[in-house]
Write a protein that holds these residues in place. Structure first.
Motif, PDB file in Angstrom:
ATOM      1  N   LEU A  24     -19.440  61.079 116.005  1.00  0.00           N
ATOM      2  CA  LEU A  24     -18.087  61.102 116.551  1.00  0.00           C
ATOM      3  C   LEU A  24     -17.388  59.742 116.534  1.00  0.00           C
ATOM      4  CD1 LEU A  24     -18.796  63.463 119.580  1.00  0.00           C
ATOM      5  CD2 LEU A  24     -17.865  64.069 117.322  1.00  0.00           C
ATOM      6  N   VAL A  27     -14.060  59.668 114.941  1.00  0.00           N
ATOM      7  CA  VAL A  27     -13.131  60.680 115.440  1.00  0.00           C
ATOM      8  C   VAL A  27     -12.509  60.272 116.778  1.00  0.00           C
ATOM      9  CG1 VAL A  27     -12.917  63.103 116.130  1.00  0.00           C
ATOM     10  CG2 VAL A  27     -14.475  62.477 114.282  1.00  0.00           C
ATOM     11  N   ILE A 118     -16.993  68.824 114.532  1.00  0.00           N
ATOM     12  CA  ILE A 118     -15.818  67.947 114.577  1.00  0.00           C
ATOM     13  C   ILE A 118     -14.537  68.775 114.530  1.00  0.00           C
ATOM     14  CG2 ILE A 118     -14.514  66.223 113.257  1.00  0.00           C
ATOM     15  CD1 ILE A 118     -17.269  64.964 112.532  1.00  0.00           C
TER      16      ILE A 118
END
Length: 174
Positions: A24, A27, A118
């Motif tokens: 992550l 992101v 995601i």
């Protein structure tokens, strides 16, 4: 690429937390992790959390998902605007439905597909941003009605089906 705010990942397995941090990183601006669900509310009181990714089981040998459901309800009660995505290795349809009915934004099973995970997290956050509060809708409706009536409060109140005093009070509140 647009980065999202802060995610809180709660899982008793440190390997899962490490994998999530790597996955992550591109992101989210910040990735906070906890191994103990008891620390969730304190962390959420101290930090602005945009999304919680919550494991369903924290006690060794327990795989009913009840702990996750308890923490989901607790988070939703204290922070109703923060979406919670559930994560579990022991997925079944009944547990997923129970989680969604308790307010979870989505449900992800372990092992997960990186791209799918995601995508789900982004979808949850994007949907949050699309929701407009009732106050905002009311404010915009009142503004448009006043524009249409060239600022005439009596006429605007009549069009809105409320008294002039109620319109005045709403305008002060908004």
């Amino acid at each position: 690429m647009k980065k999202y705010g802060t995610i809180l990942v709660v899982d008793d397995n440190t390997s899962i937390l490490t994998a999530m941090r790597y996955l992550l990183d591109g992101v989210f601006e910040r990735i906070l992790t906890l191994t103990q669900p008891d620390d969730i509310l304190r962390t959420m009181a101290q930090e602005e959390i945009d999304l919680v990714l919550l494991d369903m089981n924290f006690s060794l040998g327990v795989n009913s998902g009840q702990e996750g459901l308890f923490w989901l309800r607790t988070i939703r009660k204290q922070h109703p605007q923060t979406p919670v995505v559930l994560l579990t290795a022991y997925a079944d349809v009944a547990l997923a439905v129970k989680g969604l009915k308790s307010g979870a934004a989505d449900f992800i099973t372990k092992p997960w597909d990186n791209e799918q995970l995601i995508h789900k997290l982004k979808d949850v956050l994007d949907m949050q941003q699309e929701i407009v509060s009732l106050d905002e809708v009311e404010k915009e409706h009142i503004r448009r009605t006043l524009d249409r009536c060239h600022g005439n409060l009596t006429q605007a109140a009549e069009l809105l089906g409320i008294t002039r005093q109620t319109l005045y009070n709403k305008m002060r509140r908004l």
